[in-house]
Design an enzyme around this catalytic site. Structure first.
Site, PDB file in Angstrom:
ATOM      1  CE  LYS A 114      -4.430   0.441   0.886  1.00 12.44           C
ATOM      2  NZ  LYS A 114      -5.405  -0.350   0.237  1.00 12.44           N
TER       3      LYS A 114
ATOM      4  CG  ASP B 109      -6.840   3.084  -0.931  1.00 10.03           C
ATOM      5  OD1 ASP B 109      -6.997   1.865  -0.817  1.00 10.03           O
ATOM      6  OD2 ASP B 109      -7.061   3.873   0.018  1.00 10.03           O
TER       7      ASP B 109
HETATM    8  N1  GLU Z   1      -7.244   0.007  -2.886  1.00  9.83           N
HETATM    9  C1  GLU Z   1      -8.043  -1.154  -3.103  1.00  9.83           C
HETATM   10  C2  GLU Z   1      -8.050  -2.050  -1.878  1.00  9.83           C
HETATM   11  O1  GLU Z   1      -7.838  -1.603  -0.774  1.00  9.83           O
HETATM   12  C3  GLU Z   1      -7.677  -1.874  -4.383  1.00  9.83           C
HETATM   13  C4  GLU Z   1      -6.303  -2.437  -4.434  1.00  9.83           C
HETATM   14  C5  GLU Z   1      -5.925  -2.989  -5.815  1.00  9.83           C
HETATM   15  O2  GLU Z   1      -6.775  -3.035  -6.687  1.00  9.83           O
HETATM   16  O3  GLU Z   1      -4.766  -3.343  -5.966  1.00  9.83           O
HETATM   17  O4  GLU Z   1      -8.344  -3.218  -1.969  1.00  9.83           O
END
Ligand code: GLU
Length: 418
Positions: free
Chosen positions: A107, A147
């Site tokens: 992340k 996100d």
């Molecule tokens: N940000 C989204 C999550 O927390 C998507 C992450 C992604 O698609 O890699 O799952």
């Protein structure tokens, strides 16, 4: 702040420990899972519209690559910290494991209020952040996605910057791109649709259907808007929705397409006509069948958990219920479908986007949605089975199933050097 000091990180480790003991996880594996593999902190200097330079702090935490390349979003928010990003990266590892994806967890984020940036400033920030991360990201290394505070346009700038720097087009470096440059059909609505699929599964355990069910959405960004729309289309009564400006409530059910149209023109729900205007706190405690928190972490806490009147809480956001709140809700007989399951639709379709891009062969939206449904409902069944067997809450069961797969993979790969 150290990576381990934030509340979400501490809560994540606590639940990991209970899940590990539930499935008798190898203690050496558990020790490794408690820490992110790598944390990157960068300074991001940005030329502002008035020609001054502001320097922001950016993070990318890469928690685990045991199951595949790191995967997870980039968040732009004024409260981003290293510890928050580390917790969210850890949750991504367990999310990808539970959903059986060949991906690890990561992340990233920049500590900035994106609503205060012009389009040019946001573009400058995104391009410099991408450049600072250099080869720490890449199609087979670490694949960011949208996100909170980022969107398909942000992903397009990342893809372009990375491609310019390596010298050829590399769409696989991010997912959640616009469809015109290699995005997947269905990605934009995927997290919201996954929330609805898991809501249907949760209701089915009590022989209930979504049609006629009353639902409340906290958060009306990408996840909340799509979740509310798909629930509305399936005949659910969406009683209330909210965003930073407050909440709107109609006991007869809101006209969600109209609310979405209003928000696209006015940015916030505040001012929508012929409804009752309520606060975010009031919204959480409304009488309803399903409450779907789809905004920030730590919104349902030990303070308000006893006032929640919903029978199901579906975590569209990451970490909206604290551990104490989850415990109180579980004891009161409220089923909490945890984030790593309920909001998994996004990363599942991100995985599909990555696969389609690698194959240069794109699927129809119906194919994408049907394949996503298979994975997310299959994961729900796996969690439900363990929950029934061990008589624990859904979060511990979901983490337990995720830990099992990671443990097997880590033991098979072994430790280098031995
Ligand atoms: N940000 C989204 C999550 O927390 C998507 C992450 C992604 O698609 O890699 O799952």
């Amino acid at each position: 702040m150290d990576f381990s000091e934030g509340e979400l990180f501490k809560n994540t480790i606590k639940i990991l420990e209970s899940a590990a003991s539930l499935v008798n996880c190898d203690p050496n594996v558990l020790e490794r899972l408690k820490r992110p593999k790598r944390s990157i902190i960068v300074s991001v200097p940005v030329r502002m519209d008035d020609y001054t330079v502001k320097v922001f702090t950016g993070y990318r935490v890469q928690h685990s690559s045991t199951l595949g390349p790191f995967k997870g979003g980039f968040r732009y928010h004024q409260d981003v910290t290293l510890s928050e990003v580390a917790a969210l990266a850890t949750l991504m590892t367990f999310k990808c494991s539970l959903l059986n994806l060949p991906l690890g967890g990561g992340k990233g984020g920049v500590r900035v209020d994106p609503t205060l940036l012009s389009r040019t400033e946001k573009q400058n920030l995104t391009r410099r952040f991408t450049s600072e991360l250099g080869h720490s990201i890449g199609p087979s290394v670490d694949i960011p996605a949208p996100d909170m505070g980022t969107d398909p346009q942000t992903m397009a700038w990342i893809m372009d910057t990375y491609s310019q720097e390596v010298g050829y087009s590399q769409p696989g470096v991010v997912t959640g791109k616009p469809v015109e440059i290699g995005g997947s059909l269905g990605r934009a609505g995927a997290t919201g649709l996954g929330v609805v699929f898991t809501t249907e599964k949760a209701l089915a355990t009590q022989k209930q259907q979504i049609s006629g069910t009353s639902i409340v959405f906290q958060g009306f960004g990408n996840v909340g808007q799509h979740g509310a729309l798909y629930a509305h289309q399936r005949g659910a009564k969406v009683l209330a929705v909210s965003d930073v400006s407050g909440g709107i409530f109609d006991p007869k059910g809101l006209n969600i397409p109209e609310v979405i149209k209003y928000v696209s023109e006015n940015k916030v729900v505040k001012g929508f006509a012929n409804v009752e205007h309520i606060s975010n706190e009031q919204l959480l405690t409304l009488k309803c069948d399903v409450l779907a928190p789809c905004a920030m972490e730590n919104v349902i806490t030990a303070e308000n958990a006893s006032q929640i009147q919903a029978k199901f809480v579906i975590e569209g956001a990451n970490g909206p219920c604290t551990n104490d709140a989850s415990k109180i809700l579980h004891e009161r007989g409220v089923m909490v479908v945890p984030d790593i399951l309920a909001n998994g639709g996004g990363v599942i379709v991100s995985y599909f986007e990555w696969v389609q891009g690698l194959q240069h062969y794109f699927w129809t939206e119906d194919e994408v949605n049907a394949k996503m449904k298979l994975i997310i409902t299959g994961a729900f069944d796996k969690v439900w089975e363990l929950q029934q067997e061990k008589k624990v809450d859904m979060r511990t069961a979901a983490m337990g199933q995720a830990v099992r797969r990671l443990e097997r993979a880590m033991l098979l790969r072994g430790l280098y050097p031995r």
